[in-house]
Write a protein that holds these residues in place. Structure first.
Motif, PDB file in Angstrom:
ATOM      1  N   GLN A  37       0.823  -1.206   0.000  1.00 29.15           N
ATOM      2  CA  GLN A  37       0.000   0.000   0.000  1.00 29.15           C
ATOM      3  C   GLN A  37       0.860   1.260   0.000  1.00 29.15           C
ATOM      4  O   GLN A  37       0.570   2.224  -0.710  1.00 29.15           O
ATOM      5  N   LEU A  38       1.933   1.253   0.786  1.00 27.51           N
ATOM      6  CA  LEU A  38       2.833   2.411   0.829  1.00 27.51           C
ATOM      7  C   LEU A  38       3.539   2.602  -0.510  1.00 27.51           C
ATOM      8  O   LEU A  38       3.668   3.731  -1.008  1.00 27.51           O
ATOM      9  N   ILE A  39       3.969   1.503  -1.108  1.00 23.33           N
ATOM     10  CA  ILE A  39       4.639   1.590  -2.415  1.00 23.33           C
ATOM     11  C   ILE A  39       3.684   2.177  -3.451  1.00 23.33           C
ATOM     12  O   ILE A  39       4.057   3.065  -4.234  1.00 23.33           O
ATOM     13  N   LYS A  40       2.454   1.695  -3.458  1.00 28.72           N
ATOM     14  CA  LYS A  40       1.463   2.207  -4.421  1.00 28.72           C
ATOM     15  C   LYS A  40       1.203   3.693  -4.193  1.00 28.72           C
ATOM     16  O   LYS A  40       1.093   4.470  -5.160  1.00 28.72           O
ATOM     17  N   PHE A  41       1.097   4.093  -2.927  1.00 29.52           N
ATOM     18  CA  PHE A  41       0.854   5.505  -2.605  1.00 29.52           C
ATOM     19  C   PHE A  41       1.979   6.381  -3.157  1.00 29.52           C
ATOM     20  O   PHE A  41       1.726   7.421  -3.791  1.00 29.52           O
ATOM     21  N   LEU A  42       3.226   5.981  -2.943  1.00 31.38           N
ATOM     22  CA  LEU A  42       4.375   6.763  -3.411  1.00 31.38           C
ATOM     23  C   LEU A  42       4.432   6.812  -4.934  1.00 31.38           C
ATOM     24  O   LEU A  42       4.738   7.856  -5.524  1.00 31.38           O
ATOM     25  N   LEU A  43       4.133   5.676  -5.570  1.00 33.02           N
ATOM     26  CA  LEU A  43       4.150   5.641  -7.033  1.00 33.02           C
ATOM     27  C   LEU A  43       3.021   6.492  -7.613  1.00 33.02           C
ATOM     28  O   LEU A  43       3.219   7.198  -8.616  1.00 33.02           O
ATOM     29  N   ASP A  44       1.851   6.452  -6.999  1.00 29.20           N
ATOM     30  CA  ASP A  44       0.725   7.267  -7.471  1.00 29.20           C
ATOM     31  C   ASP A  44       1.022   8.759  -7.335  1.00 29.20           C
ATOM     32  O   ASP A  44       0.565   9.575  -8.150  1.00 29.20           O
ATOM     33  N   LYS A  45       1.782   9.123  -6.287  1.00 33.75           N
ATOM     34  CA  LYS A  45       2.149  10.522  -6.055  1.00 33.75           C
ATOM     35  C   LYS A  45       3.415  10.928  -6.829  1.00 33.75           C
ATOM     36  O   LYS A  45       3.944  12.030  -6.643  1.00 33.75           O
ATOM     37  N   LYS A  46       3.900   9.991  -7.685  1.00 32.39           N
ATOM     38  CA  LYS A  46       5.096  10.245  -8.508  1.00 32.39           C
ATOM     39  C   LYS A  46       6.359  10.454  -7.665  1.00 32.39           C
ATOM     40  O   LYS A  46       7.291  11.152  -8.090  1.00 32.39           O
ATOM     41  N   ILE A  47       6.375   9.866  -6.479  1.00 34.97           N
ATOM     42  CA  ILE A  47       7.565   9.993  -5.611  1.00 34.97           C
ATOM     43  C   ILE A  47       8.468   8.800  -5.872  1.00 34.97           C
ATOM     44  O   ILE A  47       8.469   7.796  -5.147  1.00 34.97           O
ATOM     45  N   TYR A  48       9.220   8.880  -6.950  1.00 30.69           N
ATOM     46  CA  TYR A  48      10.201   7.832  -7.283  1.00 30.69           C
ATOM     47  C   TYR A  48      11.179   8.405  -8.300  1.00 30.69           C
ATOM     48  O   TYR A  48      10.983   9.513  -8.827  1.00 30.69           O
ATOM     49  N   ILE A  49      12.252   7.685  -8.577  1.00 33.92           N
ATOM     50  CA  ILE A  49      13.284   8.163  -9.508  1.00 33.92           C
ATOM     51  C   ILE A  49      12.824   7.896 -10.940  1.00 33.92           C
ATOM     52  O   ILE A  49      12.560   6.752 -11.321  1.00 33.92           O
ATOM     53  N   HIS A  50      12.720   8.974 -11.718  1.00 39.03           N
ATOM     54  CA  HIS A  50      12.291   8.854 -13.114  1.00 39.03           C
ATOM     55  C   HIS A  50      13.521   8.646 -13.999  1.00 39.03           C
ATOM     56  O   HIS A  50      14.508   9.380 -13.888  1.00 39.03           O
ATOM     57  N   MET A  51      13.451   7.662 -14.872  1.00 42.00           N
ATOM     58  CA  MET A  51      14.566   7.362 -15.765  1.00 42.00           C
ATOM     59  C   MET A  51      14.256   7.886 -17.169  1.00 42.00           C
ATOM     60  O   MET A  51      13.082   7.982 -17.564  1.00 42.00           O
ATOM     61  N   PRO A  52      15.302   8.232 -17.932  1.00 42.97           N
ATOM     62  CA  PRO A  52      15.071   8.719 -19.304  1.00 42.97           C
ATOM     63  C   PRO A  52      14.547   7.599 -20.209  1.00 42.97           C
ATOM     64  O   PRO A  52      14.676   6.417 -19.905  1.00 42.97           O
ATOM     65  N   LYS A  53      13.959   8.007 -21.328  1.00 41.39           N
ATOM     66  CA  LYS A  53      13.446   7.033 -22.285  1.00 41.39           C
ATOM     67  C   LYS A  53      14.586   6.186 -22.849  1.00 41.39           C
ATOM     68  O   LYS A  53      15.711   6.651 -23.014  1.00 41.39           O
ATOM     69  N   GLY A  54      14.269   4.956 -23.163  1.00 41.50           N
ATOM     70  CA  GLY A  54      15.264   4.045 -23.733  1.00 41.50           C
ATOM     71  C   GLY A  54      15.929   3.162 -22.706  1.00 41.50           C
ATOM     72  O   GLY A  54      16.642   2.213 -23.066  1.00 41.50           O
ATOM     73  N   VAL A  55      15.719   3.448 -21.405  1.00 40.33           N
ATOM     74  CA  VAL A  55      16.304   2.606 -20.358  1.00 40.33           C
ATOM     75  C   VAL A  55      15.533   1.290 -20.316  1.00 40.33           C
ATOM     76  O   VAL A  55      14.297   1.282 -20.370  1.00 40.33           O
TER      77      VAL A  55
END
Length: 413
Positions: A133-151
């Motif tokens: 549930q905590l992981i989903k909450f953080l991902l829904d709030k965009k609280i994670y490291i965004h990687m560039p396209k092509g990774v």
């Protein structure tokens, strides 16, 4: 129906039920290994001791049933994460990390198995539910490291899980360190003392267990399987089974009447106790349709499967059959509990017996010949309960068949 649908569609409870179903092989292997190691028969004990088989069986039990919480904290978040549509492997690994961080251990040396078994089961369930549930909450709030396209996706997923993993780590470490300053000393002890032990005391009582059986039956009468309700009691009954097995191994009196395998006594032939009904259909039906249904349903009923009866008569939403369908589990549960409580039948050993095990055989495996005889009595009692209602339905359907045959004859002429 709205309440029943909400129960049935609860993602966490469904995941919990699926977790214990998936772990059933581990549970059955561990419980029978324990029984084999400590079965109180002199010649058997002499044999397993002299051959070294007892040590092997104890090793199997210690690495399966005795660390069941560890299995749960791996499988449950995986199942739950799939329903939440997040990375299931990451949720499982992060949950395991949190569980171990909350578990007392000797640095670089050992992790005591006390909290990896049934004493830590509710801790595993809580961690396995909250972390996804905590992981989903953080991902829904965009609280994670965004990687560039092509990774590559695997790299992107690993970095997306990094921030949630750090959040979980910090929370687990803070909770662990704070609880070390209290009399509880650790997270597992808090959950066991405050939640698990009181729930076991209440949940394993006859009134609470009866309520569970009634709810399961009512849900099934509405066409919704009662697995969701069963799942709430499974941790309690499994812990009770473990306590009985431990007492058996130590040569002490068995503490619990209700264990996981107690359920094989409560609903002979499937939810609603319909084995007696299958017998009546097969041998006493005047209706051709019910006679045919009896032939089809008797073998599944032996193995506790009664969907042919539920949908074939049907029992589902049938007011004529509502009373026996709900009454049979109440009578069987009460008679079984009282029979064990007053000593007519010994307490169940704690061995896990799958609900699909054939009638009478399941009772024998759960305790011995006394429980098998009790199952025979319960089948006879439920057959008597079903009889008058079966006669009403049989008469009604026979009349409908007779009218249909008359109309067909007239149409032919």
């Amino acid at each position: 129906m709205p309440i029943a649908n909400k129960l049935s569609n609860n993602k966490f409870m469904n995941s919990l039920g699926q977790t214990f179903q998936l772990l059933l092989p581990i549970i059955i292997i561990g419980s029978f290994a324990c029984l084999g190691a400590f079965l109180d028969i002199p010649f058997w004990q002499s044999f397993v001791t002299s051959t070294g088989l007892q040590l092997i069986l104890m090793t199997i039990q210690s690495l399966t049933l005795s660390i069941i919480a560890l299995y749960v904290v791996i499988v449950l978040p995986f199942q739950y994460a799939q329903k939440l549509k997040i990375n299931a492997i990451s949720a499982s690994v992060i949950s395991l990390m949190a569980f171990l961080l909350l578990t007392p251990h000797e640095l670089y040396t050992a992790i005591p198995t006390e909290w990896l078994g049934y004493s830590g089961l509710f801790s595993a369930i809580i961690v396995g539910g909250l972390v996804p549930q905590l992981i989903k909450f953080l991902l829904d709030k965009k609280i994670y490291i965004h990687m560039p396209k092509g990774v590559p996706p695997i790299v992107e997923d690993s970095f997306a899980s990094l921030v949630p993993a750090v959040f979980v780590l910090i929370i687990a470490v803070v909770i662990s360190q704070m609880l070390m300053l209290t009399s509880f000393e650790n997270f597992h002890n808090v959950i066991y003392t405050v939640i698990q032990a009181p729930l076991q005391g209440f949940g394993l009582s006859l009134p609470a267990y009866l309520v569970m059986q009634i709810l399961c039956t009512l849900l099934m009468f509405c066409g919704i399987h009662g697995n969701t309700v069963f799942a709430t009691f499974t941790p309690l009954t499994m812990a009770a089974s473990a306590e009985n097995l431990a007492a058996l191994a130590a040569g002490q009196p068995l503490p619990n009447i209700i264990t996981s395998s107690f359920s094989v006594l409560c609903q002979p032939g499937g939810i609603g106790g319909t084995f007696g009904l299958a017998i009546l259909l097969l041998f006493f039906s005047k209706s051709k349709r019910l006679k045919t249904l009896g032939k089809m349903s008797i073998v599944p009923a032996i193995f506790g499967i009664n969907e042919p009866l539920i949908f074939g008569i049907p029992i589902l939403l049938n007011p004529l059959l509502f009373i026996p369908y709900v009454l049979c589990p109440i009578v069987c549960t009460t008679l079984s509990y009282v029979s064990i409580a007053i000593g007519i039948v010994p307490r169940l050993s704690g061995v896990e017996v799958n609900w699909t095990m054939p009638q009478i055989v399941s009772g024998f495996l759960a305790q011995g010949w006394q429980a098998a005889v009790l199952q025979v009595v319960l089948i006879a009692v439920t057959t008597l309960i079903w009889f008058p209602f079966f006669k009403m339905v049989d008469k009604q359907i026979s009349f409908e068949e007779s009218e249909s045959d008359t109309k067909d004859d007239k149409a032919t002429k």
